[in-house]
Design a protein around this motif. Structure first.
Motif, PDB file in Angstrom:
ATOM      1  N   TYR A   1       0.835  -1.204   0.000  1.00 18.33           N
ATOM      2  CA  TYR A   1       0.000   0.000   0.000  1.00 18.33           C
ATOM      3  C   TYR A   1       0.870   1.255   0.000  1.00 18.33           C
ATOM      4  N   ILE A   2       0.467   2.237  -0.799  1.00 15.49           N
ATOM      5  CA  ILE A   2       1.160   3.523  -0.842  1.00 15.49           C
ATOM      6  C   ILE A   2       0.141   4.648  -0.757  1.00 15.49           C
ATOM      7  N   ASN A   3       0.628   5.853  -0.421  1.00 13.58           N
ATOM      8  CA  ASN A   3      -0.182   7.082  -0.400  1.00 13.58           C
ATOM      9  C   ASN A   3      -1.396   6.960   0.509  1.00 13.58           C
ATOM     10  N   ALA A   4      -1.170   6.421   1.715  1.00  8.43           N
ATOM     11  CA  ALA A   4      -2.258   6.380   2.688  1.00  8.43           C
ATOM     12  C   ALA A   4      -2.611   7.807   3.096  1.00  8.43           C
ATOM     13  N   PRO A   5      -3.886   8.134   3.256  1.00  6.59           N
ATOM     14  CA  PRO A   5      -4.271   9.488   3.671  1.00  6.59           C
ATOM     15  C   PRO A   5      -3.619   9.861   4.991  1.00  6.59           C
ATOM     16  N   LEU A   6      -3.114  11.093   5.076  1.00  4.93           N
ATOM     17  CA  LEU A   6      -2.370  11.504   6.266  1.00  4.93           C
ATOM     18  C   LEU A   6      -3.239  11.566   7.515  1.00  4.93           C
ATOM     19  N   ASP A   7      -4.540  11.762   7.344  1.00  2.99           N
ATOM     20  CA  ASP A   7      -5.404  11.886   8.515  1.00  2.99           C
ATOM     21  C   ASP A   7      -6.009  10.547   8.935  1.00  2.99           C
TER      22      ASP A   7
ATOM     23  N   PRO B   1       5.527 -11.791  -7.764  1.00  2.30           N
ATOM     24  CA  PRO B   1       5.444 -10.329  -7.882  1.00  2.30           C
ATOM     25  C   PRO B   1       4.245  -9.784  -7.117  1.00  2.30           C
ATOM     26  N   GLY B   2       4.425  -8.598  -6.533  1.00  2.00           N
ATOM     27  CA  GLY B   2       3.366  -7.999  -5.727  1.00  2.00           C
ATOM     28  C   GLY B   2       2.594  -6.947  -6.494  1.00  2.00           C
ATOM     29  N   LEU B   3       1.487  -6.548  -5.894  1.00  2.00           N
ATOM     30  CA  LEU B   3       0.621  -5.522  -6.479  1.00  2.00           C
ATOM     31  C   LEU B   3       0.641  -4.300  -5.563  1.00  2.00           C
ATOM     32  N   THR B   4       1.009  -3.144  -6.117  1.00  2.00           N
ATOM     33  CA  THR B   4       1.031  -1.899  -5.357  1.00  2.00           C
ATOM     34  C   THR B   4      -0.324  -1.214  -5.477  1.00  2.00           C
ATOM     35  N   VAL B   5      -0.937  -0.939  -4.320  1.00  2.00           N
ATOM     36  CA  VAL B   5      -2.273  -0.336  -4.276  1.00  2.00           C
ATOM     37  C   VAL B   5      -2.122   1.123  -3.846  1.00  2.00           C
ATOM     38  N   ASP B   6      -2.517   2.036  -4.715  1.00  2.00           N
ATOM     39  CA  ASP B   6      -2.459   3.468  -4.433  1.00  2.00           C
ATOM     40  C   ASP B   6      -3.737   3.884  -3.708  1.00  2.00           C
ATOM     41  N   LEU B   7      -3.632   4.107  -2.400  1.00  2.00           N
ATOM     42  CA  LEU B   7      -4.820   4.396  -1.598  1.00  2.00           C
ATOM     43  C   LEU B   7      -5.414   5.776  -1.879  1.00  2.00           C
ATOM     44  N   SER B   8      -4.649   6.630  -2.552  1.00  2.00           N
ATOM     45  CA  SER B   8      -5.221   7.929  -2.913  1.00  2.00           C
ATOM     46  C   SER B   8      -6.306   7.780  -3.968  1.00  2.00           C
ATOM     47  N   LYS B   9      -6.365   6.602  -4.626  1.00  2.00           N
ATOM     48  CA  LYS B   9      -7.385   6.341  -5.653  1.00  2.00           C
ATOM     49  C   LYS B   9      -8.533   5.485  -5.121  1.00  2.00           C
TER      50      LYS B   9
END
Length: 313
Positions: free
Chosen positions: A45-51, A81-89
């Protein structure tokens, strides 16, 4: 006898060659066939919301049903291989972030190097629980060591902009944080105004999210000069009726001042005192202290701090 052994060894080598060749052909044939296999694909997981604080119970994989030849399946099983999940989306609900996979098929195909005409992910969406983080403003303290060139100094300490940053995280950790330092930097032989950017030191604060990861610092640096003044020593708290004689009667005060303000400093701006009540039993001297001085000077010192005294009868 020798001829028989030679014949047997030659036959064994031939047999081993054809057996190995047959095995290789069999493996190639088997791996060339199409198989259907269920494979666990790890999630990152990437780009988790800061709040928001992402729960530890978040999904750690999705199931990929892969229909391909044995070579491709073997690759996935070995390299995984892994899957990167962009949490901002991801779409936000009251307590969850929902990442719908069908909305990101192109990205997933590129990451996993698969073709969804032959394969599919079993799950339709990834649901990630979260809790709202607590937020507050935290004071940033400069961890900047400045060594000025000879004849230079500053009237004011280093200032930061912004001097506070917004931080979010678990309530227990947030409540324990009062200040946060910048990373340590050292500046030598400084002879001009300071201006730059320094990162905030977030080491050991991995549970917190910083809305700003760096701040700007600045300081006005000026040409300074050294001045001096001869100041009379004033003894306070002498008991009534006590005849006290002391020496020296005056001391020299040395100080550093901005060259632009040198003319503003005079002897009348200083006061040097000795407190009779601070004398320890058996001492024959008092300690001189600077009681008054201009606010805009620094590095103030006395040429003599011990003031000898005698009591006359």
């Amino acid at each position: 006898m020798l001829k028989r052994r030679t014949f047997k060894r030659s036959s064994l080598k031939t047999f081993s060659f054809f057996l190995g060749f047959a095995a290789v052909v069999w493996v190639l044939v088997q791996f060339s066939k199409t198989y259907t296999q269920l494979i666990e694909v790890p999630l990152h997981y990437i780009n988790a919301p800061l709040d928001k604080s992402i729960s530890d119970e978040k999904p750690d994989h999705v199931d990929l049903q892969l229909q391909d030849n044995g070579f491709s399946i073997y690759y996935y099983k070995i390299f995984n291989p892994g899957l990167t999940v962009d949490l901002s989306k991801a779409r936000q609900t009251e307590k969850e972030l929902v990442y719908r996979l069908e909305n990101h098929l192109t990205e997933i195909e590129e990451q996993l190097k698969i073709d969804f005409e032959k394969s599919r992910i079993i799950q339709e969406e990834i649901v990630i629980p979260f809790q709202f983080k607590k937020e507050k403003m935290v004071k940033v303290l400069p961890n900047i060591e400045v060594n000025y060139a000879v004849g230079y100094s500053a009237d004011d300490p280093i200032k930061l902009k912004p001097d506070s940053v917004k931080v979010s995280g678990p309530e227990k950790i947030i409540d324990s944080i009062i200040t946060v330092p910048t990373k340590s930097i050292k500046l030598n032989k400084v002879n001009q105004d300071l201006e730059g950017t320094v990162d905030i030191d977030t080491s050991n604060l991995g549970m917190l999210s910083f809305y700003d990861n760096s701040v700007k610092y600045f300081q006005e640096v000026s040409k300074f000069t050294e001045g001096s003044a001869e100041i009379p020593v004033d003894v306070v708290n002498i008991p009534d009726g006590l005849n006290l004689a002391y020496f020296p009667k005056t001391v020299i005060v040395y100080y550093q001042v901005n060259l632009k303000e040198f003319e503003k400093v005079g002897a009348s701006d200083f006061r040097v005192v000795c407190d009779y009540n601070s004398i320890s039993q058996g001492d024959d001297y008092m300690v001189a202290q600077i009681a008054e001085k201009p606010a805009f000077i620094n590095n103030v010192r006395l040429n003599e701090r011990r003031i000898q005294f005698v009591i006359k009868r």
